[in-house]
Design a protein around this motif. Structure first.
Motif, PDB file in Angstrom:
ATOM      1  N   ARG A  88      16.127  -9.734 -88.370  1.00 38.83           N
ATOM      2  CA  ARG A  88      14.816  -9.865 -89.017  1.00 38.83           C
ATOM      3  C   ARG A  88      14.890  -9.571 -90.510  1.00 38.83           C
ATOM      4  O   ARG A  88      14.254 -10.252 -91.326  1.00 38.83           O
ATOM      5  N   LYS A  89      15.650  -8.555 -90.866  1.00 34.55           N
ATOM      6  CA  LYS A  89      15.744  -8.163 -92.272  1.00 34.55           C
ATOM      7  C   LYS A  89      16.193  -9.331 -93.138  1.00 34.55           C
ATOM      8  O   LYS A  89      15.569  -9.638 -94.178  1.00 34.55           O
ATOM      9  N   TYR A  90      17.244 -10.012 -92.715  1.00 32.33           N
ATOM     10  CA  TYR A  90      17.784 -11.083 -93.553  1.00 32.33           C
ATOM     11  C   TYR A  90      17.026 -12.391 -93.377  1.00 32.33           C
ATOM     12  O   TYR A  90      16.963 -13.205 -94.315  1.00 32.33           O
ATOM     13  N   GLU A  91      16.439 -12.606 -92.213  1.00 31.30           N
ATOM     14  CA  GLU A  91      15.586 -13.792 -92.052  1.00 31.30           C
ATOM     15  C   GLU A  91      14.341 -13.689 -92.934  1.00 31.30           C
ATOM     16  O   GLU A  91      13.838 -14.702 -93.440  1.00 31.30           O
ATOM     17  N   GLN A  96      22.383 -13.310-100.750  1.00 32.98           N
ATOM     18  CA  GLN A  96      21.306 -12.364-100.436  1.00 32.98           C
ATOM     19  C   GLN A  96      20.890 -12.388 -98.968  1.00 32.98           C
ATOM     20  O   GLN A  96      20.164 -11.508 -98.520  1.00 32.98           O
ATOM     21  N   VAL A  97      21.343 -13.393 -98.197  1.00 26.77           N
ATOM     22  CA  VAL A  97      20.748 -13.599 -96.875  1.00 26.77           C
ATOM     23  C   VAL A  97      21.627 -13.130 -95.727  1.00 26.77           C
ATOM     24  O   VAL A  97      21.313 -13.396 -94.560  1.00 26.77           O
ATOM     25  N   LEU A  98      22.696 -12.391 -96.031  1.00 23.22           N
ATOM     26  CA  LEU A  98      23.577 -11.879 -94.987  1.00 23.22           C
ATOM     27  C   LEU A  98      24.091 -10.505 -95.402  1.00 23.22           C
ATOM     28  O   LEU A  98      24.151 -10.179 -96.591  1.00 23.22           O
ATOM     29  N   PRO A  99      24.507  -9.674 -94.436  1.00 19.52           N
ATOM     30  CA  PRO A  99      25.087  -8.374 -94.779  1.00 19.52           C
ATOM     31  C   PRO A  99      26.333  -8.536 -95.652  1.00 19.52           C
ATOM     32  O   PRO A  99      27.075  -9.527 -95.499  1.00 19.52           O
ATOM     33  N   PRO A 108       6.705 -15.967 -87.220  1.00 17.99           N
ATOM     34  CA  PRO A 108       6.298 -16.334 -88.578  1.00 17.99           C
ATOM     35  C   PRO A 108       6.959 -15.461 -89.639  1.00 17.99           C
ATOM     36  O   PRO A 108       7.393 -14.340 -89.369  1.00 17.99           O
ATOM     37  N   LYS A 109       7.055 -16.031 -90.832  1.00 22.79           N
ATOM     38  CA  LYS A 109       7.570 -15.335 -92.007  1.00 22.79           C
ATOM     39  C   LYS A 109       9.030 -14.939 -91.859  1.00 22.79           C
ATOM     40  O   LYS A 109       9.490 -13.960 -92.446  1.00 22.79           O
ATOM     41  N   MET A 110       9.767 -15.691 -91.049  1.00 23.57           N
ATOM     42  CA  MET A 110      11.213 -15.537 -90.906  1.00 23.57           C
ATOM     43  C   MET A 110      11.835 -16.912 -91.045  1.00 23.57           C
ATOM     44  O   MET A 110      11.199 -17.924 -90.769  1.00 23.57           O
ATOM     45  N   PHE A 111      13.107 -16.955 -91.472  1.00 22.61           N
ATOM     46  CA  PHE A 111      13.770 -18.253 -91.572  1.00 22.61           C
ATOM     47  C   PHE A 111      15.258 -18.118 -91.272  1.00 22.61           C
ATOM     48  O   PHE A 111      15.942 -17.237 -91.793  1.00 22.61           O
ATOM     49  N   CYS A 112      15.748 -19.015 -90.426  1.00 20.43           N
ATOM     50  CA  CYS A 112      17.184 -19.207 -90.280  1.00 20.43           C
ATOM     51  C   CYS A 112      17.427 -20.636 -89.814  1.00 20.43           C
ATOM     52  O   CYS A 112      16.486 -21.368 -89.485  1.00 20.43           O
ATOM     53  N   THR A 113      18.676 -21.047 -89.806  1.00 16.64           N
ATOM     54  CA  THR A 113      19.023 -22.441 -89.548  1.00 16.64           C
ATOM     55  C   THR A 113      19.835 -22.579 -88.265  1.00 16.64           C
ATOM     56  O   THR A 113      20.368 -21.621 -87.711  1.00 16.64           O
ATOM     57  N   GLY A 130      21.359 -21.738 -95.145  1.00 20.91           N
ATOM     58  CA  GLY A 130      21.368 -20.561 -94.300  1.00 20.91           C
ATOM     59  C   GLY A 130      20.129 -19.708 -94.452  1.00 20.91           C
ATOM     60  O   GLY A 130      19.182 -20.062 -95.163  1.00 20.91           O
ATOM     61  N   PRO A 131      20.209 -18.571 -93.735  1.00 19.91           N
ATOM     62  CA  PRO A 131      21.336 -18.086 -92.928  1.00 19.91           C
ATOM     63  C   PRO A 131      21.333 -18.681 -91.531  1.00 19.91           C
ATOM     64  O   PRO A 131      20.366 -19.313 -91.130  1.00 19.91           O
ATOM     65  N   GLU A 132      22.416 -18.491 -90.807  1.00 17.66           N
ATOM     66  CA  GLU A 132      22.496 -18.805 -89.381  1.00 17.66           C
ATOM     67  C   GLU A 132      22.648 -17.467 -88.664  1.00 17.66           C
ATOM     68  O   GLU A 132      23.685 -16.808 -88.754  1.00 17.66           O
ATOM     69  N   MET A 133      21.599 -17.052 -87.944  1.00 17.77           N
ATOM     70  CA  MET A 133      21.555 -15.702 -87.365  1.00 17.77           C
ATOM     71  C   MET A 133      21.580 -15.686 -85.840  1.00 17.77           C
ATOM     72  O   MET A 133      21.705 -14.620 -85.240  1.00 17.77           O
ATOM     73  N   ARG A 134      21.439 -16.839 -85.198  1.00 15.46           N
ATOM     74  CA  ARG A 134      21.228 -16.849 -83.744  1.00 15.46           C
ATOM     75  C   ARG A 134      22.449 -17.375 -82.986  1.00 15.46           C
ATOM     76  O   ARG A 134      22.331 -18.069 -81.987  1.00 15.46           O
ATOM     77  N   GLY A 135      23.652 -17.054 -83.474  1.00 17.64           N
ATOM     78  CA  GLY A 135      24.853 -17.512 -82.781  1.00 17.64           C
ATOM     79  C   GLY A 135      24.963 -16.977 -81.372  1.00 17.64           C
ATOM     80  O   GLY A 135      25.514 -17.629 -80.491  1.00 17.64           O
ATOM     81  N   SER A 136      24.469 -15.779 -81.150  1.00 18.02           N
ATOM     82  CA  SER A 136      24.447 -15.177 -79.814  1.00 18.02           C
ATOM     83  C   SER A 136      23.473 -14.013 -79.843  1.00 18.02           C
ATOM     84  O   SER A 136      22.945 -13.644 -80.893  1.00 18.02           O
TER      85      SER A 136
END
Length: 536
Positions: free
Chosen positions: A387-390, A438-441, A343-348, A471-477
């Motif tokens: 987690r930080k950016y999600e 804002q959603v990526l390093p 919960p309280k996280m988001f990515c695509t 975005g963001p897309e954080m789960r590529g690997s």
């Protein structure tokens, strides 16, 4: 002996049923002398928009292989061929007191469990989520605005994240293990052509049925599934696994195949606290771009009939540099979806059904971030970076899992998109015009800002036209690798623990994860005798 005939290049209009005629022409023999053939590989040569061609490799049987080889000894595309056999290990002799436990029912766990069941080991497969029949309605409810469910979502449940991840079976690996895995998918309902297509695709609408059929086969062979059964601890004594603690109670076992997937962050923390050796690993992240599918078709196809012959067009692109930027998991006629495990996280992420029929294309625009850029040497630093950016993305999405979106021109100029911007796309729950810078390093943002205009130039300005970034897309690997011995596949200091698949850092996609699970099961089989009548 068979022949292997490669580089058979035919216009896409030529049906596979006529392939024997063209094989005969290449071999210089009458078509009647082609006794049989099997397609080994089929890929698309799309270098000319006006002249798209399928390129085939085939195993061929003819009456006089030696004579053909002698006549074509200067032709490197015709060679003697003997298929490498699948290595099916003899069962070991060391006794098992309890059946092995497989943690997770994603591709790695599913194929490991299936092989163990085939060999008579009666595996117990535990899955923190729900059966796929119960996943589908819950996911639909969430897309329409329902609350997020911690254990029943796009990532957790029967089939794992792979069950709703587009169903691409592209894999850099090759050989008999890959072939065996693909054939098992066919046995469970996939179309037969996936065993030879260069970019095979199942479709997110087909995967639930295939996962369910795997379960039925495992059940029939003496295996067992337990759903809503989350791994919470591992019992170890003197370096040997004794059992596992789960949300449903204690399970005694000495052998655990750990296929948790790359989003089980609570399990990573449990493993770290237990002392399982974990290492930071580079991983892929970025944004996702969505554009009208018709725009992609127009760029890729130079003739109108190609659309009816080939379906919605896809694409791959890469911009080379100190840090490459590349498209990832391109979904022709696809859907942008949430990829959320807590919960309280988001990515695509993206997915597409077998018909590729939404009218929109989407693809990851990704780069790689390295451990020295995580900001900490802690083994879980990559997870915390995600987690930080999600968490930022969740805030931008009005704390309601709306998807942050941005016009490409606004992203390149680091300005928020006007709230009045009309989104035309496929994310169902709702969107919010935002600033995705804002959603990526920063190092990732810089690479995307540098690479996107180059990609657009390659398409003569048509790549970013009418497009939107999400975005963001954080789960590529996975950002973590769980240590294991190269020979035994077991974790040093934890005998009987076999970390496998994407979550363990040893795979990157459905097929490579499935193969990794298969290989771990082979190691277990080679050491231990099949289980007798003992039960957990």
């Amino acid at each position: 002996m068979s022949l292997k005939v490669t580089n058979i290049r035919l216009p896409v209009e030529v049906p596979e049923q006529e392939l024997a005629i063209h094989i005969a022409e290449k071999l210089g023999i009458p078509a009647a002398e082609v006794q049989s053939f099997r397609i080994i590989r089929k890929s698309l040569d799309a270098r000319s928009r006006q002249d798209l061609r399928f390129v085939y490799s085939a195993e061929v049987q003819v009456p006089d292989e030696s004579g053909v080889l002698k006549n074509l000894r200067e032709d490197s595309s015709v060679q003697a061929y003997s298929e490498v056999p699948f290595l099916d290990p003899e069962s070991g002799t060391q006794p098992l007191d309890e059946r092995p436990v497989v943690v997770g029912s994603g591709p790695a766990g599913l194929l490991a469990g299936y092989f163990l069941a085939l060999k008579g080991y009666r595996p117990l497969i535990i899955e923190r989520g729900f059966p796929v029949k119960e996943r589908v309605p819950e996911i639909r409810h969430f897309d329409k605005g329902a609350d997020f469910q911690n254990e029943n979502n796009y990532l957790f449940g029967e089939g794992g994240a792979g069950c709703f991840s587009d169903g691409k079976l592209t894999c850099r690996l090759s050989g008999p293990d890959v072939q065996w895995v693909l054939e098992r998918f066919v046995d469970c309902g996939a179309r037969p052509s996936i065993v030879y297509e260069h970019r095979p695709h199942l479709g997110s609408n087909k995967l639930p049925m295939i996962c369910r059929n795997f379960r039925r086969k495992i059940d029939a062979l003496g295996g067992e599934f337990r759903f809503e059964c989350r791994l919470e601890g591992i019992d170890v004594a003197n370096g040997q696994i004794q059992g596992v603690m789960t949300s449903s109670g204690y399970l005694k076992t000495s052998q655990v195949i750990l296929g948790i997937g790359h989003s089980a962050r609570d399990t990573y923390h449990m493993l770290y606290e237990l002392g399982v050796p974990l290492f930071r690993k580079a991983f892929q992240l970025g944004l996702r771009i969505e554009q009208p599918q018709e725009q992609v078709n127009s760029h890729k196809y130079g003739r109108d009939e190609y659309l009816s012959l080939l379906g919605a067009a896809d694409y791959t692109m890469i911009t080379k540099g100190k840090r490459d930027l590349y498209t990832f998991c391109m979904c022709a006629g696809g859907i942008v979806m949430p990829s959320i495990s807590e919960p309280k996280m988001f990515c695509t992420n993206g997915m597409s059904n077998s018909r590729h029929d939404t009218g929109f294309a989407n693809s990851g625009i990704m780069t790689t971030i390295y451990p020295e850029e995580f900001g900490s040497e802690h083994p879980l630093a990559g997870v915390e970076l995600q987690r930080k950016y999600e968490a930022v993305a969740f805030e931008l999405g009005e704390k309601n899992y709306y998807c942050p979106i941005q016009r490409p021109a606004d992203f390149l100029n680091d300005r928020k998109t006007d709230p009045g911007f009309r989104y035309q796309g496929t994310y169902q729950r709702g969107v919010v015009a935002s600033n995705l810078n804002q959603v990526l390093p920063p190092v990732v943002i810089s690479q995307i800002q540098n690479g996107l205009p180059i990609m657009n130039q390659k398409w003569h300005g048509a790549f970013l036209e009418n497009a939107v970034l999400v975005g963001p897309e954080m789960r590529g690997s996975s950002p973590i690798r769980i240590d294991r011995d190269r020979e035994t596949y077991q974790t040093p200091g934890f005998r009987g623990l076999y970390p496998v698949g994407e979550g363990a850092g040893y795979a990157g996609g459905i097929v490579s994860a499935a193969v990794d699970g298969l290989l771990s099961a082979k190691k277990l089989v080679a050491q231990f005798a099949p289980l007798g009548s003992a039960t957990v």
